[in-house]
Design an enzyme around this catalytic site. Structure first.
Site, PDB file in Angstrom:
ATOM      1  N   LYS A 243      -3.244  66.640 -17.493  1.00 21.09           N
ATOM      2  CA  LYS A 243      -3.535  65.573 -16.541  1.00 21.09           C
ATOM      3  C   LYS A 243      -2.699  65.742 -15.275  1.00 21.09           C
ATOM      4  O   LYS A 243      -1.702  66.460 -15.263  1.00 21.09           O
ATOM      5  CB  LYS A 243      -3.198  64.212 -17.161  1.00 21.09           C
ATOM      6  CG  LYS A 243      -4.057  63.794 -18.328  1.00 21.09           C
ATOM      7  CD  LYS A 243      -3.593  62.447 -18.866  1.00 21.09           C
ATOM      8  CE  LYS A 243      -4.421  61.995 -20.063  1.00 21.09           C
ATOM      9  NZ  LYS A 243      -5.793  61.629 -19.674  1.00 21.09           N
TER      10      LYS A 243
ATOM     11  N   ARG B 171     -11.801  61.344 -29.022  1.00 22.78           N
ATOM     12  CA  ARG B 171     -13.033  61.363 -29.810  1.00 22.78           C
ATOM     13  C   ARG B 171     -12.914  62.288 -31.017  1.00 22.78           C
ATOM     14  O   ARG B 171     -13.599  62.081 -32.028  1.00 22.78           O
ATOM     15  CB  ARG B 171     -14.208  61.770 -28.910  1.00 22.78           C
ATOM     16  CG  ARG B 171     -14.087  63.148 -28.302  1.00 22.78           C
ATOM     17  CD  ARG B 171     -14.934  63.313 -27.051  1.00 22.78           C
ATOM     18  NE  ARG B 171     -14.427  62.509 -25.946  1.00 22.78           N
ATOM     19  CZ  ARG B 171     -15.008  62.437 -24.750  1.00 22.78           C
ATOM     20  NH1 ARG B 171     -16.116  63.124 -24.506  1.00 22.78           N
ATOM     21  NH2 ARG B 171     -14.486  61.693 -23.794  1.00 22.78           N
TER      22      ARG B 171
END
Length: 503
Positions: A285, A359
């Site tokens: 990130k 996920r």
């Protein structure tokens, strides 16, 4: 400090440092109305005449009594003209913020007759629960780590009193106090989730989150399993292990069991994403704002907060709560784009972005819940930045395969005042997850990212009723609003609790 919220008759309520009076724009137009004391009422009308106070929602006017009243301050709180549960919760929050300004310890909150009369679409219990939640949740402050310990402001005693000394409906005090008790339980569950989410990454690791869950299980007599990395490998949890392998802090799969209806075949499966810190892994990130990734276990905190409420209320339902927890870190051991991992249910996943890690752990989380008897599934996760583009910070995004279960979630969210917005789940979106190298890939690309992220999780629901709640926009705020503070909000704790308690 111990706090006491109760309903009392005006005659027995006694004195207080501050009096809170709920008031509407219609009230202010009545020139004959009497609220607290003649001179103080005149002062409020003068504020209204100047446009400083209109009785609208989120407005508060603090008036020092200067010896004209036994209370030191009168706080007039606007409730608007259309008062629903959301309005009452907001009024409680507005009152709390005003009380914090004057550091009042004893408070009397005067409730107008029209608020408690029938026809408003809510019961006395719901009204008192909403006001209590608004007050308790807005008082909360995130405690910074300081050399000199800081104390949170708390109200020591608050009495709800019928304004104007009118006649109380039969049995009203008992109903009001029941709502207060429920509101306090719900607020405490949210506050626990906020405190947990606000912990720094070096203060909360996957093992630390498991230890927290173990302590809670002992407190409420829940059965608990904590699956370590070796047992996870034996059970084939490739998603959890893949995400966690880059960190020195190994992952855990936490499973909590509550059996409030042993003869019922139905079992709620509540799954909360527990990434205790997310760097993005190899798909790193940006540095700016990465410190907020302590909040990437907000879904786990929501499930834990809801279970605290369940442990107190003890509803006649069965729940298996699953928290897959890991740190997503870059290292020489970290999983990387192009890797293919085998999930717990046997599906093979091509990793195209290691920052789409939530996920993967949720996929194994759903399988774990199903193998332990869950018959309907709700997962909560700070899953996608895309949900911020779609809904901002105003609502939690939802994806489902079952409209009936989705309607239950919506009804629970309406009770809690936590907005949920359902997104479409057209079959065409699933095509974005098609992989050339495996059964599916873990990212469908930039477009419809919240939907495709949710549908990836749904691929592991095994045709059971399932709802996915993406709280990436609502779990952690950069500024306070209504009853939610800057930082962790504890969002979805009350919605999950309303959902499973069914009251």
């Amino acid at each position: 400090m111990t706090t006491s919220f109760t309903y009392e008759s005006a005659a027995s309520a006694g004195s207080a440092e501050a009096i809170v009076r709920l008031i509407s724009p219609t009230d202010l137009k009545d020139q004959t109305a009497q609220w607290v004391q003649p001179q103080i009422d005149i002062a409020l009308r003068a504020c209204h005449a100047k446009g400083l106070f209109k009785g609208e929602q989120e407005q508060a006017e603090i008036i020092a009594t200067l010896g004209l009243h036994s209370a030191n301050h009168i706080i007039f709180v606007g409730i608007g003209n259309a008062v629903g549960l959301a309005g009452l919760r907001l009024a409680g929050a507005t009152a709390a913020k005003a009380l914090k300004r004057i550091k009042a310890q004893t408070v009397q909150l005067q409730v107008p007759q029209e608020v408690i009369d029938g026809g408003n679409g809510y019961s006395a219990e719901q009204a008192s629960q909403a006001l209590t939640e608004g007050l308790k949740l807005a008082i909360y402050d995130r405690l910074p780590e300081l050399r000199n310990e800081k104390q949170r402001y708390e109200i020591s005693k608050l009495s709800f009193v019928l304004a104007g000394g009118g006649a109380e409906p039969s049995g009203y005090a008992e109903k009001w106090n029941a709502g207060i008790a429920r509101g306090e339980l719900f607020a405490e569950g949210v506050k626990a989730a906020r405190d947990l989410t606000n912990l720094a990454g070096n203060r909360l690791t996957p093992e630390g989150l498991a230890a927290y869950a173990e302590n809670m299980a002992r407190e409420y007599d829940f059965d608990i399993e904590v699956i370590d990395e070796w047992t996870a490998a034996e059970q084939g949890m490739g998603g959890l292990l893949g995400v966690g392998q880059g960190s020195a802090n190994p992952p855990r799969m936490i499973v909590l069991h509550y059996k409030g209806a042993p003869d019922d075949n139905e079992t709620w499966g509540l799954i909360g994403k527990g990434i205790t810190f997310d760097t993005g892994g190899i798909s790193l990130k940006k540095a700016a704002g990465m410190e907020e990734m302590i909040s990437d276990m907000g879904g786990a905190a929501a499930v834990i907060g809801a279970l605290r409420i369940v442990g107190e209320i003890k509803p006649a339902v069965n729940i298996v709560a699953v928290i897959p927890t890991a740190e997503n870190m870059p290292s020489d051991r970290a999983f990387k784009p192009g890797d293919i991992i085998t999930m717990m249910n046997g599906l093979k996943v091509e990793v195209v972005n290691t920052d789409a890690e939530g996920r993967l752990v949720l996929g194994d989380g759903l399988t774990t819940a199903i193998r332990r008897g869950a018959t309907k599934l709700v997962d909560v996760a700070t899953l996608t930045g895309a949900v911020l583009s779609a809904l901002g910070i105003e609502a939690t995004g939802a994806v489902t395969n079952d409209e009936s279960l989705m309607e239950q979630v919506k009804q629970a969210s309406e009770k809690s005042g936590e907005r949920v917005w359902q997104l479409p789940a057209y079959p065409e979106y699933k095509k974005q997850l098609t992989s050339d190298a495996a059964d599916l890939k873990n990212s469908g690309g930039r477009y419809a990212g919240t939907i495709t992220g949710g549908l990836f999780v749904g691929a592991f629901a095994e045709e059971l009723p399932w709802v996915h709640l993406d709280i990436a926009g609502t779990a952690f705020l950069d500024r306070s609003r209504s009853w939610e503070p800057k930082g962790a909000t504890g969002v979805m704790v009350r919605t999950l609790a309303e959902l499973v308690t069914g009251e």
